[in-house]
Design an enzyme around this catalytic site. Structure first.
Site, PDB file in Angstrom:
ATOM      1  N   HIS A 112      42.452   3.506 -83.741  1.00  0.00           N
ATOM      2  CA  HIS A 112      43.314   4.153 -84.737  1.00  0.00           C
ATOM      3  C   HIS A 112      42.872   5.576 -85.069  1.00  0.00           C
ATOM      4  O   HIS A 112      43.095   6.070 -86.182  1.00  0.00           O
ATOM      5  CB  HIS A 112      43.390   3.303 -86.013  1.00  0.00           C
ATOM      6  CG  HIS A 112      44.688   3.500 -86.748  1.00  0.00           C
ATOM      7  ND1 HIS A 112      44.882   3.097 -88.042  1.00  0.00           N
ATOM      8  CD2 HIS A 112      45.855   4.067 -86.361  1.00  0.00           C
ATOM      9  CE1 HIS A 112      46.099   3.399 -88.438  1.00  0.00           C
ATOM     10  NE2 HIS A 112      46.721   3.987 -87.435  1.00  0.00           N
TER      11      HIS A 112
ATOM     12  N   ASP B 100      39.506  -5.572 -90.792  1.00  0.00           N
ATOM     13  CA  ASP B 100      40.703  -4.774 -91.054  1.00  0.00           C
ATOM     14  C   ASP B 100      41.511  -5.382 -92.201  1.00  0.00           C
ATOM     15  O   ASP B 100      42.115  -6.445 -92.039  1.00  0.00           O
ATOM     16  CB  ASP B 100      41.542  -4.720 -89.776  1.00  0.00           C
ATOM     17  CG  ASP B 100      42.571  -3.616 -89.793  1.00  0.00           C
ATOM     18  OD1 ASP B 100      42.749  -2.983 -90.844  1.00  0.00           O
ATOM     19  OD2 ASP B 100      43.194  -3.381 -88.744  1.00  0.00           O
ATOM     20  N   ASP B 101      41.496  -4.726 -93.353  1.00  0.00           N
ATOM     21  CA  ASP B 101      42.226  -5.176 -94.544  1.00  0.00           C
ATOM     22  C   ASP B 101      41.611  -6.402 -95.203  1.00  0.00           C
ATOM     23  O   ASP B 101      42.291  -7.115 -95.949  1.00  0.00           O
ATOM     24  CB  ASP B 101      43.702  -5.472 -94.231  1.00  0.00           C
ATOM     25  CG  ASP B 101      44.506  -4.227 -93.901  1.00  0.00           C
ATOM     26  OD1 ASP B 101      43.947  -3.121 -93.962  1.00  0.00           O
ATOM     27  OD2 ASP B 101      45.694  -4.372 -93.557  1.00  0.00           O
TER      28      ASP B 101
ATOM     29  N   LYS C  97      45.057  -1.792-101.066  1.00  0.00           N
ATOM     30  CA  LYS C  97      45.118  -0.776-100.008  1.00  0.00           C
ATOM     31  C   LYS C  97      46.191   0.290-100.267  1.00  0.00           C
ATOM     32  O   LYS C  97      47.254  -0.011-100.787  1.00  0.00           O
ATOM     33  CB  LYS C  97      45.417  -1.472 -98.675  1.00  0.00           C
ATOM     34  CG  LYS C  97      45.570  -0.548 -97.476  1.00  0.00           C
ATOM     35  CD  LYS C  97      45.899  -1.346 -96.235  1.00  0.00           C
ATOM     36  CE  LYS C  97      46.201  -0.449 -95.038  1.00  0.00           C
ATOM     37  NZ  LYS C  97      46.536  -1.241 -93.822  1.00  0.00           N
TER      38      LYS C  97
ATOM     39  N   ASP D 165      37.647  -2.009 -94.007  1.00  0.00           N
ATOM     40  CA  ASP D 165      38.044  -0.607 -93.897  1.00  0.00           C
ATOM     41  C   ASP D 165      38.821  -0.102 -95.107  1.00  0.00           C
ATOM     42  O   ASP D 165      39.067   1.097 -95.237  1.00  0.00           O
ATOM     43  CB  ASP D 165      38.846  -0.363 -92.613  1.00  0.00           C
ATOM     44  CG  ASP D 165      40.129  -1.181 -92.553  1.00  0.00           C
ATOM     45  OD1 ASP D 165      40.339  -2.069 -93.401  1.00  0.00           O
ATOM     46  OD2 ASP D 165      40.939  -0.925 -91.640  1.00  0.00           O
ATOM     47  N   ASN D 166      39.221  -0.990 -95.995  1.00  0.00           N
ATOM     48  CA  ASN D 166      39.910  -0.626 -97.243  1.00  0.00           C
ATOM     49  C   ASN D 166      40.115  -1.903 -98.038  1.00  0.00           C
ATOM     50  O   ASN D 166      39.733  -2.988 -97.596  1.00  0.00           O
ATOM     51  CB  ASN D 166      41.257   0.065 -96.980  1.00  0.00           C
ATOM     52  CG  ASN D 166      42.081  -0.571 -95.880  1.00  0.00           C
ATOM     53  OD1 ASN D 166      42.326   0.049 -94.844  1.00  0.00           O
ATOM     54  ND2 ASN D 166      42.485  -1.814 -96.051  1.00  0.00           N
TER      55      ASN D 166
ATOM     56  N   LYS E  66      39.647  -2.177 -82.717  1.00  0.00           N
ATOM     57  CA  LYS E  66      40.671  -1.232 -83.155  1.00  0.00           C
ATOM     58  C   LYS E  66      40.105   0.169 -83.277  1.00  0.00           C
ATOM     59  O   LYS E  66      39.065   0.380 -83.895  1.00  0.00           O
ATOM     60  CB  LYS E  66      41.243  -1.701 -84.501  1.00  0.00           C
ATOM     61  CG  LYS E  66      42.222  -0.727 -85.146  1.00  0.00           C
ATOM     62  CD  LYS E  66      42.831  -1.345 -86.385  1.00  0.00           C
ATOM     63  CE  LYS E  66      43.489  -0.306 -87.275  1.00  0.00           C
ATOM     64  NZ  LYS E  66      44.123  -0.891 -88.464  1.00  0.00           N
TER      65      LYS E  66
ATOM     66  N   CYS F   2      43.074   2.514 -93.329  1.00  0.00           N
ATOM     67  CA  CYS F   2      42.206   2.243 -92.182  1.00  0.00           C
ATOM     68  C   CYS F   2      41.788   3.469 -91.386  1.00  0.00           C
ATOM     69  O   CYS F   2      40.594   3.678 -91.153  1.00  0.00           O
ATOM     70  CB  CYS F   2      42.864   1.213 -91.277  1.00  0.00           C
ATOM     71  SG  CYS F   2      44.652   1.336 -91.133  1.00  0.00           S
TER      72      CYS F   2
ATOM     73  N   HIS G 217      44.439  -7.994 -90.508  1.00  0.00           N
ATOM     74  CA  HIS G 217      45.630  -7.145 -90.673  1.00  0.00           C
ATOM     75  C   HIS G 217      46.874  -7.900 -90.205  1.00  0.00           C
ATOM     76  O   HIS G 217      46.821  -8.653 -89.246  1.00  0.00           O
ATOM     77  CB  HIS G 217      45.433  -5.873 -89.830  1.00  0.00           C
ATOM     78  CG  HIS G 217      46.405  -4.767 -90.113  1.00  0.00           C
ATOM     79  ND1 HIS G 217      47.759  -4.865 -89.870  1.00  0.00           N
ATOM     80  CD2 HIS G 217      46.213  -3.507 -90.585  1.00  0.00           C
ATOM     81  CE1 HIS G 217      48.348  -3.725 -90.180  1.00  0.00           C
ATOM     82  NE2 HIS G 217      47.435  -2.886 -90.629  1.00  0.00           N
TER      83      HIS G 217
ATOM     84  N   ARG H  43      37.892   4.955 -90.830  1.00  0.00           N
ATOM     85  CA  ARG H  43      37.238   4.972 -89.525  1.00  0.00           C
ATOM     86  C   ARG H  43      36.771   6.370 -89.159  1.00  0.00           C
ATOM     87  O   ARG H  43      35.730   6.545 -88.521  1.00  0.00           O
ATOM     88  CB  ARG H  43      38.185   4.380 -88.488  1.00  0.00           C
ATOM     89  CG  ARG H  43      38.423   2.905 -88.721  1.00  0.00           C
ATOM     90  CD  ARG H  43      39.711   2.381 -88.073  1.00  0.00           C
ATOM     91  NE  ARG H  43      40.104   1.146 -88.739  1.00  0.00           N
ATOM     92  CZ  ARG H  43      39.712  -0.068 -88.357  1.00  0.00           C
ATOM     93  NH1 ARG H  43      38.949  -0.208 -87.294  1.00  0.00           N
ATOM     94  NH2 ARG H  43      40.097  -1.140 -89.026  1.00  0.00           N
TER      95      ARG H  43
END
Length: 530
Positions: A116, A14-15, A372, A314-315, A114, A52, A208, A56
């Site tokens: 989301h 994540d990130d 991001k 994810d980004n 996660k 994110c 994140h 996903r």
């Protein structure tokens, strides 16, 4: 493999920044990820959404997030977007998911991490094809259980996590990367039919913000970042060139940031900034350690050689100055001031809440532009690799354009399953937009998409459209301009040389393709300042 269908392990960070792990130029200790990447195929031209939840959605549906229901984040849904198709802020009924189809095809489907993609029991992973699931529903939360829980503005812990079809609370010793990994290993251990292939989705919420990690790991990086983000950026760029992950003569995009340079900071500001980066590095190392735990388990159970592993972020790296974001800033800063201790010696602990900002982010997205939430390469070109079963290409670097929408068609292809195209269980659905990577993995083809393939991106009103090596983006000032910009990203991966004025006909073609994209996926444009 004697004809046995492969297992799949998809790991999402994540990130995570493009050069944060060692195999992609980083200094952080990531031996387990590095070993997997070195033995596999590093994907240097792999693209996500700018944030994110949309990514996903793309991963689990094989199509554009505006079609799947994640045209924006629930936290920033505008009035003009409410009730519009594609802005449900959960996976809608216009799509069928990867775990649904793999489960139909005989796979055991497992998730930990996660989500989301929906904040209710009706929209949680259990409802979208996962046989077992342990999930953090929103986009962010403290990484420890023993963190402040009072106050308005943040949901209570007992509505953050689900296991299967119910809300659950966390054990007192919970730390996100450890807890998610333990739960996934537990699910793998619980299998009653060891011959059944599995799809395991391990979706870390690290690194994140809030940046939090064990004290001993933070101490390991003490002093490592005292030279500042600009020095780290040059160090990472040098290593990327040495590894052959970018051209030796590449021109990186200049840093774009509203906060102070390292030289303009006072000693206290530099110490706090460096400490945030130390905690970030510790989070990445802990994530890697947990990947090692899963790999060790697969080897112990004899499943490793029959498992395809896909790893990605994810980004692009998170570079926002969150205190300055109108959507989050006021209530978030009041909450942090009231309930958290961000003194220097406490940064990284369960009752601290910090982030590292745009300059550290651009140390890891370089040579790309920004980070991001932006449709520039720094926001959507992400670290990714494939390793393990079903992969003939080993110890290679692949530069073919691909996107996270390609994951679902790839896994269905390798599983011998098919997408139902336009109807699933009596309801109309949208087809996938991605393409299988299987021929690319096997070495049969040198490209994933046709040379003239068109891909679009939109997030927070920022826009991007790509055809082949050409890409047009619209990013408002101060990070961009009031006009569309045009780049040849093969010749200019840093997106520095705007060719809009010198290539007017090509720009008009790209703008026509943008209009077609908006119509095709149902973009409802809203500008959100960050």
């Amino acid at each position: 493999m004697s004809g046995k269908r492969p297992n799949f392990l998809v790991i999402v960070a994540d990130d995570l920044g493009f050069s944060d792990i060692g195999a992609f130029g980083g200094e952080i200790a990531t031996p387990h990820l590095d070993a997997l990447a070195a033995d596999g195929l590093r994907l240097t031209n792999f693209h996500s959404a700018p944030a994110c939840a949309p990514t996903r959605a793309m991963l689990l549906t094989g199509t554009d997030p505006h079609i799947a229901g994640l045209g924006t984040h629930e936290e920033v849904l505008a009035k003009s977007q409410r009730g519009k198709p594609g802005y449900e802020c959960y996976l809608n009924e216009r799509v069928v998911t990867l775990p649904q189809l793999l489960r139909d095809a005989g796979y055991l489907t497992l998730m930990s991490g996660k989500w989301h993609l929906g904040s209710t029991l009706e929209t949680c992973p259990h409802q979208r094809g996962f046989t077992r699931s342990f999930a953090l529903l929103p986009g962010a939360a403290n990484h420890y259980a023993s963190s402040p829980k009072a106050g308005t503005g943040f949901p209570k812990q007992d509505t953050l996590y689900t296991e299967d079809d119910r809300f659950v609370t966390l054990p007192d010793d919970f730390y996100s990367s450890d807890g998610f990994t333990t739960k996934l290993i537990d699910y793998l251990d619980e299998r009653t039919d060891k011959t059944q292939p599995f799809f395991a989705y391990l979706a870390f919420s690290a690194p994140h913000w809030p940046l939090q990690a064990p004290d001993d790991l933070i101490a390991k990086y003490r002093g490592r970042y005292d030279a500042g983000p600009e020095a780290l950026r040059q160090e990472r760029l040098t290593r990327l060139k040495e590894l052959g992950l970018c051209a030796k003569d590449i021109a990186p995009h200049p840093i774009v940031a509203k906060n102070k340079t390292w030289e303009d900071m006072n000693d206290e500001e530099r110490a706090r900034s460096a400490r945030a980066m130390e905690v970030y590095a510790a989070m990445v190392e802990r994530l890697d350690w947990n990947v090692g735990r899963v790999i060790a388990h697969l080897k112990e159970t004899g499943e490793f050689d029959n498992t395809l592993i896909l790893f990605m972020s994810d980004n692009g790296a998170e570079g926002a100055l969150i205190e300055a974001v109108p959507v989050f800033g006021p209530y978030l800063m009041d909450f942090i001031d009231k309930y958290y201790d961000n003194s220097l010696d406490n940064i990284g602990r369960p009752n601290s809440y910090v982030w590292y900002g745009p300059r550290w982010a651009q140390a890891s997205t370089a040579p790309s532009r920004l980070y991001k939430t932006y449709t520039s390469q720094g926001g959507i070109r992400v670290v990714a690799f494939a390793s393990g079963a079903s992969l003939a290409r080993r110890n290679e670097i692949g530069d073919a354009f691909s996107t996270v929408m390609d994951v679902m068609p790839t896994l269905l292809d390798l599983a011998g399953a098919t997408h139902p195209a336009l109807e699933y269980q009596g309801r109309a659905i949208e087809p996938m937009m991605g393409r299988t990577l299987r021929p690319y993995f096997s070495g049969e083809t040198s490209d994933v998409h046709p040379k003239d393939a068109v891909t679009g991106w939109e997030f927070f009103g920022r826009r991007g459209i790509r055809k082949g090596d050409w890409k047009a983006i619209w990013i408002p000032a101060p990070e961009g301009t009031s006009d569309w910009q045009l780049y040849n990203v093969a010749a200019d991966p840093g997106e520095i040389d705007d060719l809009a004025a010198s290539e007017p006909e090509r720009l008009q073609e790209m703008l026509g393709l943008w209009d077609e994209y908006v119509e095709r996926v149902g973009v409802v444009m809203v500008m959100i300042a960050t």
